[in-house]
Design an enzyme around this catalytic site. Structure first.
Site, PDB file in Angstrom:
ATOM      1  N   LYS A  16       4.998  13.810  67.713  1.00 28.23           N
ATOM      2  CA  LYS A  16       6.279  13.117  67.773  1.00 28.23           C
ATOM      3  C   LYS A  16       7.424  14.135  67.799  1.00 28.23           C
ATOM      4  O   LYS A  16       7.216  15.328  67.538  1.00 28.23           O
ATOM      5  CB  LYS A  16       6.375  12.152  66.580  1.00 28.23           C
ATOM      6  N   TYR A  56       4.884   0.629  71.400  1.00 23.93           N
ATOM      7  CA  TYR A  56       4.910   0.007  70.067  1.00 23.93           C
ATOM      8  C   TYR A  56       5.161  -1.502  70.128  1.00 23.93           C
ATOM      9  O   TYR A  56       5.693  -2.069  69.180  1.00 23.93           O
ATOM     10  CB  TYR A  56       5.977   0.686  69.208  1.00 23.93           C
ATOM     11  N   PHE A  64      11.672  -2.098  61.099  1.00 26.79           N
ATOM     12  CA  PHE A  64      11.867  -0.689  61.431  1.00 26.79           C
ATOM     13  C   PHE A  64      11.702  -0.383  62.923  1.00 26.79           C
ATOM     14  O   PHE A  64      11.875   0.760  63.344  1.00 26.79           O
ATOM     15  CB  PHE A  64      10.927   0.195  60.602  1.00 26.79           C
ATOM     16  N   ARG A  92      -7.722   9.563  63.346  1.00 25.75           N
ATOM     17  CA  ARG A  92      -6.920   8.923  62.299  1.00 25.75           C
ATOM     18  C   ARG A  92      -7.136   9.622  60.949  1.00 25.75           C
ATOM     19  O   ARG A  92      -6.230   9.731  60.137  1.00 25.75           O
ATOM     20  CB  ARG A  92      -7.270   7.436  62.186  1.00 25.75           C
ATOM     21  N   THR A  98      -0.346   6.449  57.208  1.00 27.61           N
ATOM     22  CA  THR A  98       0.993   6.346  57.813  1.00 27.61           C
ATOM     23  C   THR A  98       2.085   7.054  57.015  1.00 27.61           C
ATOM     24  O   THR A  98       2.908   7.774  57.566  1.00 27.61           O
ATOM     25  CB  THR A  98       1.363   4.858  57.994  1.00 27.61           C
ATOM     26  N   ARG A 109      -0.464  14.712  58.356  1.00 27.03           N
ATOM     27  CA  ARG A 109       0.690  14.123  57.659  1.00 27.03           C
ATOM     28  C   ARG A 109       0.755  14.574  56.209  1.00 27.03           C
ATOM     29  O   ARG A 109       1.842  14.797  55.658  1.00 27.03           O
ATOM     30  CB  ARG A 109       0.639  12.598  57.759  1.00 27.03           C
ATOM     31  N   HIS A 122       1.071  10.784  66.186  1.00 29.54           N
ATOM     32  CA  HIS A 122       0.528   9.446  66.422  1.00 29.54           C
ATOM     33  C   HIS A 122      -0.935   9.540  66.817  1.00 29.54           C
ATOM     34  O   HIS A 122      -1.333  10.479  67.502  1.00 29.54           O
ATOM     35  CB  HIS A 122       1.280   8.748  67.565  1.00 29.54           C
ATOM     36  N   GLU A 133      -3.283   3.127  75.700  1.00 29.23           N
ATOM     37  CA  GLU A 133      -2.208   4.107  75.526  1.00 29.23           C
ATOM     38  C   GLU A 133      -2.363   5.294  76.477  1.00 29.23           C
ATOM     39  O   GLU A 133      -1.367   5.804  76.997  1.00 29.23           O
ATOM     40  CB  GLU A 133      -2.156   4.554  74.060  1.00 29.23           C
TER      41      GLU A 133
END
Ligand code: RTP
Ligand code: MG
Length: 155
Positions: A16, A56, A64, A92, A98, A109, A122, A133
């Site tokens: 991102k 999205y 959000f 993942r 998240t 993360r 992502h 995607e």
């Protein structure tokens, strides 16, 4: 193009805008590469707003969502298609949950974020969304079909 029932699958991973600005692109690519997944597509580009909205669309009703779309188009992103057995769930895990404050150390993360709205990377949440995607972010001509020669050493 590819039959995901053949034991292999693909996922869409994206660094991102915050990850790109912070110079984490190499670090993130490296984690997937060292894990043993195969890179089938890679590009840096500036996301058009419509594409971010489309990506999205499932979150359109969330409070959000407008901020999320703004965030994704706020600077260049790095788009990747990764392939390998179980790559969707494994990516993942490598990425972490998240909210970066809840993400385990050792995950991307968990190691590099503190804010859910700036969570660095992502990863697709299902093989179906992986294909959706990849088709959304890449043209066919940007995806390369190649065999990795070290595969016998991995699996
Ligand atoms: P991603 O799709 O980006 O891989 O993230 P994810 O599956 O872990 O989370 P998802 O529920 O799909 O949410 C997409 C992105 O929206 C932002 N978000 N903000 N409460 C909030 O402010 C909030 N919740 C989610 C995050 O950037 C999340 O990655
Ligand atoms: Mg998601």
């Amino acid at each position: 193009i590819r039959d995901s029932s053949g034991g292999s699958e693909r996922t869409y991973v994206m660094v991102k805008p915050d990850g790109v600005q912070r110079g984490l692109v190499g670090e993130i690519i490296s984690r997937f590469e060292r894990k043993g997944f195969v890179l089938k597509g890679l590009k840096l580009w500036q996301t058009p707003e419509e594409l971010a909205q489309n990506h999205y669309f499932e979150l359109k009703e969330k409070p959000f969502y407008p901020k999320l779309v703004k965030y994704i188009i706020s600077g260049p992103v790095v788009c990747m298609a990764w392939e390998g057995p179980g790559v969707v769930a494994s990516a993942r895990k490598l990425i972490g949950v998240t909210n970066p404050l809840q993400a385990e150390p050792g995950t991307i993360r968990g190691d590099f974020g503190i804010e859910v709205g700036r969570n660095v990377v992502h990863g697709s949440d299902s093989p179906e969304n992986g294909e959706r995607e990849i088709a959304l972010w890449f043209k066919d001509s940007e995806l390369v079909e190649w065999e990795q020669c070290i595969t016998p050493w991995l699996r």
